[in-house]
Design a protein around this motif. Sequence first.
Motif, PDB file in Angstrom:
ATOM      1  N   ARG A  27       1.158  -1.452  -0.207  1.00  0.00           N
ATOM      2  CA  ARG A  27      -0.023  -0.135   0.285  1.00  0.00           C
ATOM      3  C   ARG A  27       0.781   0.969   0.112  1.00  0.00           C
ATOM      4  O   ARG A  27       0.920   1.674   1.511  1.00  0.00           O
ATOM      5  CB  ARG A  27      -1.060  -0.334   1.543  1.00  0.00           C
ATOM      6  CG  ARG A  27      -2.023  -1.179   1.188  1.00  0.00           C
ATOM      7  CD  ARG A  27      -2.872  -1.135   2.300  1.00  0.00           C
ATOM      8  NE  ARG A  27      -2.427  -1.078   3.925  1.00  0.00           N
ATOM      9  CZ  ARG A  27      -2.514  -0.879   4.833  1.00  0.00           C
ATOM     10  NH1 ARG A  27      -4.408  -1.660   4.994  1.00  0.00           N
ATOM     11  NH2 ARG A  27      -2.641  -0.748   6.545  1.00  0.00           N
ATOM     12  N   TRP A  30       0.616   4.719   2.049  1.00  0.00           N
ATOM     13  CA  TRP A  30      -0.577   4.594   3.297  1.00  0.00           C
ATOM     14  C   TRP A  30      -0.803   5.447   5.060  1.00  0.00           C
ATOM     15  O   TRP A  30      -1.807   5.736   5.083  1.00  0.00           O
ATOM     16  CB  TRP A  30      -0.376   2.901   3.253  1.00  0.00           C
ATOM     17  CG  TRP A  30      -1.362   2.841   4.204  1.00  0.00           C
ATOM     18  CD1 TRP A  30      -1.933   2.928   5.701  1.00  0.00           C
ATOM     19  CD2 TRP A  30      -3.389   2.466   4.198  1.00  0.00           C
ATOM     20  NE1 TRP A  30      -2.755   2.188   6.185  1.00  0.00           N
ATOM     21  CE2 TRP A  30      -3.529   2.642   5.095  1.00  0.00           C
ATOM     22  CE3 TRP A  30      -3.969   2.181   3.379  1.00  0.00           C
ATOM     23  CZ2 TRP A  30      -5.670   1.819   5.867  1.00  0.00           C
ATOM     24  CZ3 TRP A  30      -5.112   1.849   2.752  1.00  0.00           C
ATOM     25  CH2 TRP A  30      -5.904   1.787   4.324  1.00  0.00           C
ATOM     26  N   SER A 140     -13.140   5.180   0.713  1.00  0.00           N
ATOM     27  CA  SER A 140     -12.199   4.217   0.204  1.00  0.00           C
ATOM     28  C   SER A 140     -12.517   5.090  -0.922  1.00  0.00           C
ATOM     29  O   SER A 140     -13.479   4.675  -1.741  1.00  0.00           O
ATOM     30  CB  SER A 140     -12.368   2.552   0.678  1.00  0.00           C
ATOM     31  OG  SER A 140     -12.533   2.459   1.645  1.00  0.00           O
ATOM     32  N   ARG A 143     -10.012   3.276  -7.272  1.00  0.00           N
ATOM     33  CA  ARG A 143      -8.847   3.427  -7.671  1.00  0.00           C
ATOM     34  C   ARG A 143      -8.275   1.574  -9.065  1.00  0.00           C
ATOM     35  O   ARG A 143      -9.259   1.727  -9.333  1.00  0.00           O
ATOM     36  CB  ARG A 143      -7.749   2.124  -6.376  1.00  0.00           C
ATOM     37  CG  ARG A 143      -7.432   3.539  -5.273  1.00  0.00           C
ATOM     38  CD  ARG A 143      -6.763   2.661  -4.456  1.00  0.00           C
ATOM     39  NE  ARG A 143      -6.422   1.219  -4.315  1.00  0.00           N
ATOM     40  CZ  ARG A 143      -7.841   0.389  -3.523  1.00  0.00           C
ATOM     41  NH1 ARG A 143      -8.382   1.903  -2.702  1.00  0.00           N
ATOM     42  NH2 ARG A 143      -7.957  -0.595  -2.729  1.00  0.00           N
ATOM     43  N   TRP A 189      -5.887   6.609  -1.491  1.00  0.00           N
ATOM     44  CA  TRP A 189      -6.435   5.289  -0.973  1.00  0.00           C
ATOM     45  C   TRP A 189      -7.919   6.087  -0.086  1.00  0.00           C
ATOM     46  O   TRP A 189      -8.709   5.497   0.376  1.00  0.00           O
ATOM     47  CB  TRP A 189      -5.639   4.989   0.333  1.00  0.00           C
ATOM     48  CG  TRP A 189      -4.162   4.594  -0.044  1.00  0.00           C
ATOM     49  CD1 TRP A 189      -3.382   4.708   0.051  1.00  0.00           C
ATOM     50  CD2 TRP A 189      -4.470   3.655  -0.310  1.00  0.00           C
ATOM     51  NE1 TRP A 189      -2.505   4.400  -0.767  1.00  0.00           N
ATOM     52  CE2 TRP A 189      -2.843   2.949  -0.804  1.00  0.00           C
ATOM     53  CE3 TRP A 189      -4.894   2.141  -1.071  1.00  0.00           C
ATOM     54  CZ2 TRP A 189      -2.342   1.719  -1.714  1.00  0.00           C
ATOM     55  CZ3 TRP A 189      -5.001   0.952  -1.405  1.00  0.00           C
ATOM     56  CH2 TRP A 189      -3.382   0.777  -2.012  1.00  0.00           C
TER      57      TRP A 189
END
Length: 195
Positions: A27, A30, A140, A143, A189
């Motif tokens: 990630r 993140w 979220s 993506r 994210w």
Amino acid sequence: MKTYYDRRAREYDEWYLGTGRFADRDRPGWENEVARLCNALEALPAARTLDVACGTGFLTRHLPGEVVGLDQSESMLEEARRQAPETTYVQGDALGLPFPDATFDRLFTAHFYGHLEGSDRERFLREARRVAAEIVIADSALRPEVEPEERQERILNDGSRWEVYKRYFTAEQLAEELGGGETVFAGRWFVAVRS
């Protein structure tokens, strides 16, 4: 879903912290983005806020002003009381909020709205607008590697498996769905919109 979140309460923050089952996930950026989302929430004007589906209180502690956290899971509320002890907590249903009209200045929710299907989304937004003049939703981000809407299998540390409905958003899509609003945060994210 209540049972799933009751059982996930003690391990939920592993997702935010990148520990446990999430330690080996790729990630990029993140940790930095979690910090930036928290900073964006802290920068909101102070308000009497209802944090719906507050979970463990991980984001609750970053909301400015007088905050009431609501969750259906007592296990989640136990975790939240440890992380954000200055917050008042209420166990209750997000689709039938146990508060009179216009009790709050702001309703905040994170990673809850994206789990609601069809009529539950509409019901939640009606309730949110009933109890608060302003809504802030964090969820979220859409993506390239995820579908906008999907069913996911979630595995808890005890090995149990659960199916969860999940939606991902761009800030613009979320604002449009809320009937307009401003972007509070937009990253790889996470997104957050104020309506």
